[in-house]
Motif scaffolding. Sequence first.
Motif, PDB file in Angstrom:
ATOM      1  N   GLU A  53      91.315  -7.098  47.063  1.00  0.00           N
ATOM      2  CA  GLU A  53      92.401  -6.245  46.183  1.00  0.00           C
ATOM      3  C   GLU A  53      91.498  -6.268  45.091  1.00  0.00           C
ATOM      4  O   GLU A  53      92.791  -5.281  44.326  1.00  0.00           O
ATOM      5  CB  GLU A  53      93.599  -7.625  45.822  1.00  0.00           C
ATOM      6  CG  GLU A  53      94.708  -7.679  45.360  1.00  0.00           C
ATOM      7  CD  GLU A  53      95.222  -8.624  45.393  1.00  0.00           C
ATOM      8  OE1 GLU A  53      95.397  -9.682  45.942  1.00  0.00           O
ATOM      9  OE2 GLU A  53      96.300  -8.522  44.381  1.00  0.00           O
ATOM     10  N   HIS A  54      91.046  -6.686  44.332  1.00  0.00           N
ATOM     11  CA  HIS A  54      89.744  -6.448  43.300  1.00  0.00           C
ATOM     12  C   HIS A  54      89.736  -5.096  42.916  1.00  0.00           C
ATOM     13  O   HIS A  54      88.014  -4.975  41.667  1.00  0.00           O
ATOM     14  CB  HIS A  54      90.230  -7.918  41.873  1.00  0.00           C
ATOM     15  CG  HIS A  54      91.213  -8.215  42.064  1.00  0.00           C
ATOM     16  ND1 HIS A  54      91.392  -9.850  43.246  1.00  0.00           N
ATOM     17  CD2 HIS A  54      92.662  -8.665  41.433  1.00  0.00           C
ATOM     18  CE1 HIS A  54      92.874  -9.808  42.561  1.00  0.00           C
ATOM     19  NE2 HIS A  54      93.242  -9.152  41.772  1.00  0.00           N
ATOM     20  N   ASN A  55      88.087  -4.455  43.804  1.00  0.00           N
ATOM     21  CA  ASN A  55      87.834  -4.128  44.024  1.00  0.00           C
ATOM     22  C   ASN A  55      87.592  -2.887  43.050  1.00  0.00           C
ATOM     23  O   ASN A  55      86.639  -3.177  41.584  1.00  0.00           O
ATOM     24  CB  ASN A  55      87.884  -3.224  45.748  1.00  0.00           C
ATOM     25  CG  ASN A  55      87.196  -3.597  46.576  1.00  0.00           C
ATOM     26  OD1 ASN A  55      86.425  -5.358  46.457  1.00  0.00           O
ATOM     27  ND2 ASN A  55      86.769  -3.606  47.915  1.00  0.00           N
ATOM     28  N   ARG A  56      88.623  -1.839  42.866  1.00  0.00           N
ATOM     29  CA  ARG A  56      88.948  -0.671  41.888  1.00  0.00           C
ATOM     30  C   ARG A  56      88.536  -1.691  40.786  1.00  0.00           C
ATOM     31  O   ARG A  56      87.967  -1.814  39.783  1.00  0.00           O
ATOM     32  CB  ARG A  56      90.185  -0.395  42.238  1.00  0.00           C
ATOM     33  CG  ARG A  56      89.930   1.135  40.863  1.00  0.00           C
ATOM     34  CD  ARG A  56      91.045   2.534  41.868  1.00  0.00           C
ATOM     35  NE  ARG A  56      90.346   2.887  42.912  1.00  0.00           N
ATOM     36  CZ  ARG A  56      89.647   4.054  42.987  1.00  0.00           C
ATOM     37  NH1 ARG A  56      89.387   4.563  41.211  1.00  0.00           N
ATOM     38  NH2 ARG A  56      88.262   4.428  43.816  1.00  0.00           N
ATOM     39  N   GLU A  57      89.969  -2.607  40.189  1.00  0.00           N
ATOM     40  CA  GLU A  57      89.786  -2.849  38.956  1.00  0.00           C
ATOM     41  C   GLU A  57      88.495  -3.602  38.306  1.00  0.00           C
ATOM     42  O   GLU A  57      88.403  -3.354  37.165  1.00  0.00           O
ATOM     43  CB  GLU A  57      90.712  -4.524  39.062  1.00  0.00           C
ATOM     44  CG  GLU A  57      90.710  -5.820  37.412  1.00  0.00           C
ATOM     45  CD  GLU A  57      91.428  -6.687  38.070  1.00  0.00           C
ATOM     46  OE1 GLU A  57      92.728  -7.108  38.406  1.00  0.00           O
ATOM     47  OE2 GLU A  57      90.796  -7.970  36.810  1.00  0.00           O
ATOM     48  N   ILE A  58      87.777  -4.863  39.348  1.00  0.00           N
ATOM     49  CA  ILE A  58      86.547  -5.300  38.552  1.00  0.00           C
ATOM     50  C   ILE A  58      85.360  -3.645  39.315  1.00  0.00           C
ATOM     51  O   ILE A  58      84.478  -3.906  38.062  1.00  0.00           O
ATOM     52  CB  ILE A  58      85.997  -5.723  40.411  1.00  0.00           C
ATOM     53  CG1 ILE A  58      86.971  -7.176  40.052  1.00  0.00           C
ATOM     54  CG2 ILE A  58      84.182  -6.085  39.544  1.00  0.00           C
ATOM     55  CD1 ILE A  58      86.203  -8.614  40.407  1.00  0.00           C
TER      56      ILE A  58
ATOM     57  N   GLU B 113      88.007 -16.654  35.156  1.00  0.00           N
ATOM     58  CA  GLU B 113      87.767 -15.631  36.017  1.00  0.00           C
ATOM     59  C   GLU B 113      86.948 -15.516  36.477  1.00  0.00           C
ATOM     60  O   GLU B 113      85.919 -15.837  36.770  1.00  0.00           O
ATOM     61  CB  GLU B 113      87.610 -14.492  34.476  1.00  0.00           C
ATOM     62  CG  GLU B 113      87.773 -13.790  35.328  1.00  0.00           C
ATOM     63  CD  GLU B 113      87.774 -11.780  34.226  1.00  0.00           C
ATOM     64  OE1 GLU B 113      86.968 -12.051  34.449  1.00  0.00           O
ATOM     65  OE2 GLU B 113      87.623 -11.317  35.360  1.00  0.00           O
TER      66      GLU B 113
ATOM     67  N   LYS C 295      89.967 -13.939  42.353  1.00  0.00           N
ATOM     68  CA  LYS C 295      89.673 -12.259  42.301  1.00  0.00           C
ATOM     69  C   LYS C 295      89.211 -11.934  43.777  1.00  0.00           C
ATOM     70  O   LYS C 295      87.919 -12.284  43.398  1.00  0.00           O
ATOM     71  CB  LYS C 295      89.673 -11.543  41.057  1.00  0.00           C
ATOM     72  CG  LYS C 295      90.346 -11.302  40.006  1.00  0.00           C
ATOM     73  CD  LYS C 295      90.121 -11.065  38.520  1.00  0.00           C
ATOM     74  CE  LYS C 295      91.079 -10.283  37.567  1.00  0.00           C
ATOM     75  NZ  LYS C 295      90.571  -9.856  36.009  1.00  0.00           N
TER      76      LYS C 295
ATOM     77  N   SER D  98      85.657  -0.209  39.239  1.00  0.00           N
ATOM     78  CA  SER D  98      86.166   0.750  37.646  1.00  0.00           C
ATOM     79  C   SER D  98      85.999   0.495  36.333  1.00  0.00           C
ATOM     80  O   SER D  98      85.178   0.815  35.441  1.00  0.00           O
ATOM     81  CB  SER D  98      87.205   1.673  38.247  1.00  0.00           C
ATOM     82  OG  SER D  98      87.891   1.956  36.641  1.00  0.00           O
ATOM     83  N   GLY D  99      86.990  -0.873  35.617  1.00  0.00           N
ATOM     84  CA  GLY D  99      87.456  -1.623  34.660  1.00  0.00           C
ATOM     85  C   GLY D  99      86.728  -2.687  34.431  1.00  0.00           C
ATOM     86  O   GLY D  99      85.697  -1.963  32.856  1.00  0.00           O
ATOM     87  N   LEU D 100      85.318  -3.075  34.755  1.00  0.00           N
ATOM     88  CA  LEU D 100      84.257  -4.106  34.196  1.00  0.00           C
ATOM     89  C   LEU D 100      83.456  -3.364  34.264  1.00  0.00           C
ATOM     90  O   LEU D 100      82.606  -3.227  33.509  1.00  0.00           O
ATOM     91  CB  LEU D 100      84.445  -6.019  34.710  1.00  0.00           C
ATOM     92  CG  LEU D 100      83.157  -6.206  34.056  1.00  0.00           C
ATOM     93  CD1 LEU D 100      83.925  -6.541  33.355  1.00  0.00           C
ATOM     94  CD2 LEU D 100      83.468  -7.729  35.823  1.00  0.00           C
TER      95      LEU D 100
END
Lengths: 408, 357
Positions: free
Chosen positions: A372-377, A33, A73, A379-381
């Motif tokens: 593109e993956h700011n929030r996913e990383i 990843e 990402k 917040s999520g990670l």
Amino acid sequence: MKKLPLDGVRVADLTMMWAGPYATRILAEMGAEVIKIESPRAWDNIRTLIPQPGVEEPWNSSYYFNDYNRDKKSLTLDLAQEAGKATFLKLVKHCDVVIENYRADVLDSLGLGYEVLTTARPDIILVSMAGYGKTGPERAQVGFGPIIEQMSALTSLTGYGDDGVPIKTGLSYGDPVAGMAAVTAAVLALIKRRKTGEGTFIDLAQREVLSTFIGEAFVAASLRGETTAQRGNREARYFAQGVYRCAGDEQWLAVSMRTLGEWRSVAKALDLTEELTDVPKEARLDEVDRRIGAALASMDPQEAMERLAKAGVPAGRVLNTVDIHNDPHLEARGYWVELPHPRMAPWKQPRASWQFKEAQPAMKRHAPLFGEHNREILSGLLGLSDAEIAELERLEVIAGAPVNPGIG
Amino acid sequence: MHEPVLSGVRVLELGGSLPVAFAAKWLAGFGADVVRVDPDSETLTPDEQVYLLAGKRRVSASFAVESLALAADIVIEGDQLGSFLRRVNPAQLRRQKPSIVVVSITPYGQDGPYAANQATNITSFAMGGIMSLTGMPQREPLVTGGSQSQYLGGLNGAGAAVTAYLGSLIHGEGDWVDISIQECQAGMLELYGPGAAVSGVPSMRAGNHVRAQWAIYPCADGFAGVCALERQTPAFFSLLNDPELAEERFRDPLQRPQHDDELQAKCYAWFADHTKQEILDLGAQYKVPFGAVMTPADLLGNATLAERGFFDAVATPGGTAMIPGRPFLGLPWTPGELHSAGQDTEEVMGEWLEALS
């Protein structure tokens, strides 16, 4: 489904341009990843290297950028700001490898050198791939692929041989070579970590890696004081060799005759006079070139290649950048793949060159849009709250578009 | 001092080709026990043998190759599809030993219409696309120095081998990796590959001048080059010290290509007035990507490479050769000694085949 070898490995990717992104593309192909980190103020120049006047969001519409950044990402972080550094170190805790190809002094100047990274994750692997490495009197030099090629001594070996002019490879050759070496370094460090539990700092100098590609020239220089001559398209170890113009616009065929027997096979296949005994030895190669050149000038290059292949002679078309996308062999091997992209029509992209016949790496996704993956990383990670993310946006530590994008 | 990363890893090198030898060389340097099955007829030049075979044990044991392969953790081979001499069956090896990694490095890969075609460095370089971009526009396409397509195949093979080996350690199973030298190059055509795929127009070779600030020029004592991105162009122009460069036609990246000839003329003049070292010093000072065309002899005397301990010394019958050593710093690297063909046959047969039994 068999797992890819790097399944479960996470990479924080600070690289830009070609050498580093080429490395991290391979890491992604092998199952890692890869989180590509760019600053809103200092994004990967490749996004905007090719001018696209009139295109909306050109930084998200570069086919060049896409080919070397797919399956990654995108996280934006301004590492020059304290909040950016702190967020990055939070991310490092969750990563196995950090990789960067900044100029030698930059990571340390940002306050993010290896020692700092180990405070976030003691067994972190850092792969630094500056042009000349982190130490030594040349460390301050700025280097891109063509510069690296000159400084590695490869360029000095390339030339037509009759004018003394060294010729560069027609692309930034030092970059992908360093990229492959960086992948190898990262994987070896992962093997070491598995055995010992320890991290590693890899100090890779792109120039040094490329010099490993001409090792025999160093043997000649050190043992006998020889300067390896520029040889054009000939090859001293073979009976004869050349590149010959074929029918069509800029169509060429490379042919090697490793032995006298292979020359005879060429002569038979192309209906040439085989006998060379009347030709003075010093004129023999020119005569071989003349005879083959005359025969191929009116012949289709694909037909000529297939005829010589049938005769057991090494022959290869000089495939140009369009023809290579239509090569029947690459097509039969499923080498070119078209991936959907939200901003561009599909085009033929190369699949992974490392064909694991069982795990079967496959391209999954286009290169990420900027941030593109700011929030996913975040917040999520990393578990950041909406308020914390909003604060990073306010500070322009993160952004959905580059600040003041220009060209290059 | 840590033990080498690949200490205890057995690697069998089969086929005798340069890509296979180069791939296995990296593994040997990082500590693997590399055994090379010497080919009946050596195809490496004497200088290539010094460079590529140091650090390996060498056997002449064509009769026991399959057993040696089963005793290995990694097999790197280069036999082409349909080769009469094919010595191992990778698919069968995988079935017999699930942890084993087999890497096959061949010109065209393991299948497809050209898989059995003969190839050399230049024909592989031609079929990989890089050659069409290399050379002067008014002359024929040019192969680069040394054996670049072969080394590319080799480094891809080394990377794939250690990656598959790590996968074997983590997931318990190896793999068979098919490396096509053509594909290794076709996937690294910089912007020119995707550009042509999109536009349908091929990029052509441009000699030493992609554009004026991305080029090689004669300088006072040889040849030197510049590769300035847009952000580095102002610093480069300031060094050229020509008031005309303040004009919009040179400053605007969209207008500049129409005045490239004029800009090149200014560059020719500036480079001719400076030595390689002056140019490199200015590059470091002003953060302009400058380079200079160095020779192997230059690098053997280079202070950076000496400080970083780049070269290995290898004793040969003709004296001590200095060869590129560890490709990067950070992991233990072992410079190797040069063995003669078949020198280790008895010893290896004893150790490897005993372990197998």
